[in-house]
Scaffold this motif. Structure first.
Motif, PDB file in Angstrom:
ATOM      1  N   ALA A 178       0.837  -1.208   0.000  1.00 13.32           N
ATOM      2  CA  ALA A 178       0.000   0.000   0.000  1.00 13.32           C
ATOM      3  C   ALA A 178       0.864   1.246   0.000  1.00 13.32           C
ATOM      4  CB  ALA A 178      -0.923  -0.008   1.217  1.00 13.32           C
ATOM      5  N   LYS A 179       1.921   1.222   0.812  1.00 14.65           N
ATOM      6  CA  LYS A 179       2.800   2.396   0.897  1.00 14.65           C
ATOM      7  C   LYS A 179       3.524   2.617  -0.424  1.00 14.65           C
ATOM      8  CE  LYS A 179       3.593   1.726   5.801  1.00 14.65           C
ATOM      9  NZ  LYS A 179       4.550   1.145   6.749  1.00 14.65           N
ATOM     10  N   SER A 180       4.023   1.535  -1.010  1.00 19.40           N
ATOM     11  CA  SER A 180       4.797   1.742  -2.242  1.00 19.40           C
ATOM     12  C   SER A 180       3.905   2.029  -3.452  1.00 19.40           C
ATOM     13  CB  SER A 180       5.729   0.556  -2.504  1.00 19.40           C
ATOM     14  OG  SER A 180       4.967  -0.588  -2.751  1.00 19.40           O
ATOM     15  N   ARG A 181       2.659   1.588  -3.414  1.00 19.22           N
ATOM     16  CA  ARG A 181       1.775   1.817  -4.569  1.00 19.22           C
ATOM     17  C   ARG A 181       0.885   3.047  -4.412  1.00 19.22           C
ATOM     18  NH1 ARG A 181      -0.748  -4.256  -5.252  1.00 19.22           N
ATOM     19  NH2 ARG A 181       1.190  -5.396  -4.926  1.00 19.22           N
ATOM     20  N   GLY A 182       1.025   3.742  -3.316  1.00 18.79           N
ATOM     21  CA  GLY A 182       0.197   4.937  -3.111  1.00 18.79           C
ATOM     22  C   GLY A 182      -1.286   4.625  -2.930  1.00 18.79           C
ATOM     23  N   VAL A 183      -1.553   3.552  -2.177  1.00 16.96           N
ATOM     24  CA  VAL A 183      -2.941   3.139  -1.931  1.00 16.96           C
ATOM     25  C   VAL A 183      -3.583   4.040  -0.864  1.00 16.96           C
ATOM     26  CG1 VAL A 183      -4.282   1.273  -0.831  1.00 16.96           C
ATOM     27  CG2 VAL A 183      -2.635   0.741  -2.651  1.00 16.96           C
ATOM     28  N   ASP A 184      -4.860   4.346  -1.030  1.00 19.67           N
ATOM     29  CA  ASP A 184      -5.562   5.171  -0.041  1.00 19.67           C
ATOM     30  C   ASP A 184      -6.097   4.351   1.131  1.00 19.67           C
ATOM     31  OD1 ASP A 184      -5.538   7.822  -1.382  1.00 19.67           O
ATOM     32  OD2 ASP A 184      -6.603   6.717  -2.951  1.00 19.67           O
ATOM     33  N   VAL A 185      -6.721   3.229   0.813  1.00 16.29           N
ATOM     34  CA  VAL A 185      -7.357   2.436   1.874  1.00 16.29           C
ATOM     35  C   VAL A 185      -7.022   0.950   1.734  1.00 16.29           C
ATOM     36  CG1 VAL A 185      -9.526   1.898   3.058  1.00 16.29           C
ATOM     37  CG2 VAL A 185      -9.325   4.049   1.812  1.00 16.29           C
ATOM     38  N   VAL A 186      -6.546   0.366   2.837  1.00 16.74           N
ATOM     39  CA  VAL A 186      -6.301  -1.079   2.884  1.00 16.74           C
ATOM     40  C   VAL A 186      -7.428  -1.695   3.710  1.00 16.74           C
ATOM     41  CG1 VAL A 186      -4.717  -2.902   3.643  1.00 16.74           C
ATOM     42  CG2 VAL A 186      -3.808  -0.682   2.905  1.00 16.74           C
ATOM     43  N   ILE A 187      -8.079  -2.706   3.142  1.00 13.90           N
ATOM     44  CA  ILE A 187      -9.141  -3.376   3.908  1.00 13.90           C
ATOM     45  C   ILE A 187      -8.729  -4.826   4.161  1.00 13.90           C
ATOM     46  CG2 ILE A 187     -11.614  -3.795   4.119  1.00 13.90           C
ATOM     47  CD1 ILE A 187     -12.097  -1.911   1.799  1.00 13.90           C
ATOM     48  N   CYS A 188      -8.666  -5.203   5.438  1.00 16.25           N
ATOM     49  CA  CYS A 188      -8.209  -6.545   5.800  1.00 16.25           C
ATOM     50  C   CYS A 188      -9.377  -7.459   6.124  1.00 16.25           C
ATOM     51  CB  CYS A 188      -7.312  -6.494   7.034  1.00 16.25           C
ATOM     52  SG  CYS A 188      -5.962  -5.324   6.891  1.00 16.25           S
ATOM     53  N   ASP A 189      -9.451  -8.560   5.385  1.00 20.50           N
ATOM     54  CA  ASP A 189     -10.428  -9.603   5.690  1.00 20.50           C
ATOM     55  C   ASP A 189      -9.820 -10.454   6.808  1.00 20.50           C
ATOM     56  OD1 ASP A 189     -12.684 -11.138   5.486  1.00 20.50           O
ATOM     57  OD2 ASP A 189     -12.082 -12.220   3.678  1.00 20.50           O
ATOM     58  N   THR A 190     -10.628 -10.988   7.679  1.00 20.48           N
ATOM     59  CA  THR A 190     -10.091 -11.879   8.714  1.00 20.48           C
ATOM     60  C   THR A 190     -10.983 -13.109   8.810  1.00 20.48           C
ATOM     61  OG1 THR A 190     -11.394 -10.863  10.491  1.00 20.48           O
ATOM     62  CG2 THR A 190      -9.200  -9.934  10.092  1.00 20.48           C
TER      63      THR A 190
END
Ligand SMILES: Nc1nc2c(ncn2[C@@H]2O[C@H](COP(=O)(O)OP(=O)(O)OP(=O)(O)O)[C@@H](O)[C@H]2O)c(=O)[nH]1
Ligand SMILES: [Mg+2]
Length: 305
Positions: A178-190
């Protein structure tokens, strides 16, 4: 279908149960007395609003009826809608202003976590955000593939590992990507986890630690997904999860399939947790940001039937 129409359609069963019964009850009363409030409280409890919340609503209504000098039972409808809207208000908006922001989605098996993530990703994409899904439910291969389908549908990136791998490692890689690709939102499934399964709870805190370590200044939402069809059990489930996670909001799914939508009020009132989204169907556009006033209006709207 417009958003409001969708919510009113999704709430049809709940509306029929609570407001439908309320309306016919009102017709049988000519004045507002203690019997009236007792019957109203009963209706609310039957509609899964929960005993203590129902009592609170009636208490507030009594106060307003007195203050405003209301004598006609027909007028109570508007007051009731108002009281419910006020109870539901506060904290609904999603906090996701940092880049990246992280949303961790938790909840027991089958409540609708993965589906919600897919819908949420599509919502955020529509707002112009770059979204990355983190397949941290590594318990079953099918879970990873299911999330991939939603990622493709929503046009989101996804980070995945093999089945059985460490979920915290998936999250770690997702945050780096996410940091290297310039992502705005990371959503984690659990994984669907149960409060009495210690290893699953440990896993949850490990993921949480990784997020706090790798993304200390990120906005973090921990969304607990609850299935509305389970009624008051969902409230109990939330209580259990509150003991082990810093939940920031609730997503209430499957409102379309139940008359138990009253638990929205119960959750907000008795747990103090904001409901942030509601699920009103299985399609990608069936997740709605929760709006207290709109919800109360949809609950009492009889023009849409
Ligand atoms: N009617 C309706 N069905 C829903 C809604 N949200 C999810 N579902 C359905 O609920 C079922 C379970 O959804 P999942 O997203 O797989 O649930 P999960 O919590 O990820 O389940 P596990 O990964 O097994 O723990 C699916 O059939 C979904 O289509 C909703 O708002 N309305
Ligand atoms: Mg899932």
């Amino acid at each position: 279908m417009g958003i409001f129409k969708k919510i009113t359609a999704g709430l049809k069963k709940t509306r029929d149960s609570i407001v439908g019964t309320f309306d016919s009850m009102v017709k049988s009363f000519t004045k507002i007395d203690e019997d009236f409030f007792e019957e109203l409280e009963e209706i609310l409890i039957m509609g899964d609003v929960g005993a203590s919340t129902s009592a609170k609503i009636c208490e507030e209504l009594r106060r307003r009826v007195k203050k405003e000098g209301v004598t006609d039972p027909q007028q109570i409808r508007e007051l009731l809608q108002e009281v419910i809207a006020e109870m539901l208000e506060g904290g609904e908006g999603l906090r996701a202003s940092t880049k990246p922001s992280v949303i961790m989605v938790i909840g027991v098996n089958g409540v609708g976590k993965t589906t919600t993530i897919g819908k949420l990703a599509a919502n955020l994409k529509a707002d112009g955000k770059k979204v990355l899904l983190s397949a941290a439910d590594t318990f079953r291969a099918a879970a990873i593939d299911q999330l991939q389908i939603w990622a493709d549908r929503a046009g989101a990136d996804m980070v995945r590992h093999e089945e059985g791998s460490d979920p915290a490692a998936v999250v770690f890689d997702s945050l780096s990507a996410a940091k290297s690709r310039g992502v705005d939102v990371v959503i984690c499934d659990t994984a669907g986890r149960l409060h009495n399964k210690k290893h699953l709870m440990d896993e949850l805190s490990k993921i949480n630690r990784i997020i706090k370590r790798e993304c200390p200044d990120c906005d973090l939402e921990v969304l607990l997904v609850l299935d509305a069809t389970t009624g008051q059990n969902a409230v109990e489930q939330a209580r259990q999860f509150m003991n082990v996670a810093d939940i920031t909001g609730i997503v209430l799914t499957k409102l379309d399939g139940t008359a138990k939508g009253g638990i929205v009020i119960s959750i907000r009132e008795s747990l103090g947790l904001p409901v942030k989204y509601i699920g009103v169907g299985e399609q990608i556009d069936d997740l709605q940001p929760f709006d207290a006033r709109e919800f109360a209006r949809a609950l009492f709207d009889t023009n849409s039937d």
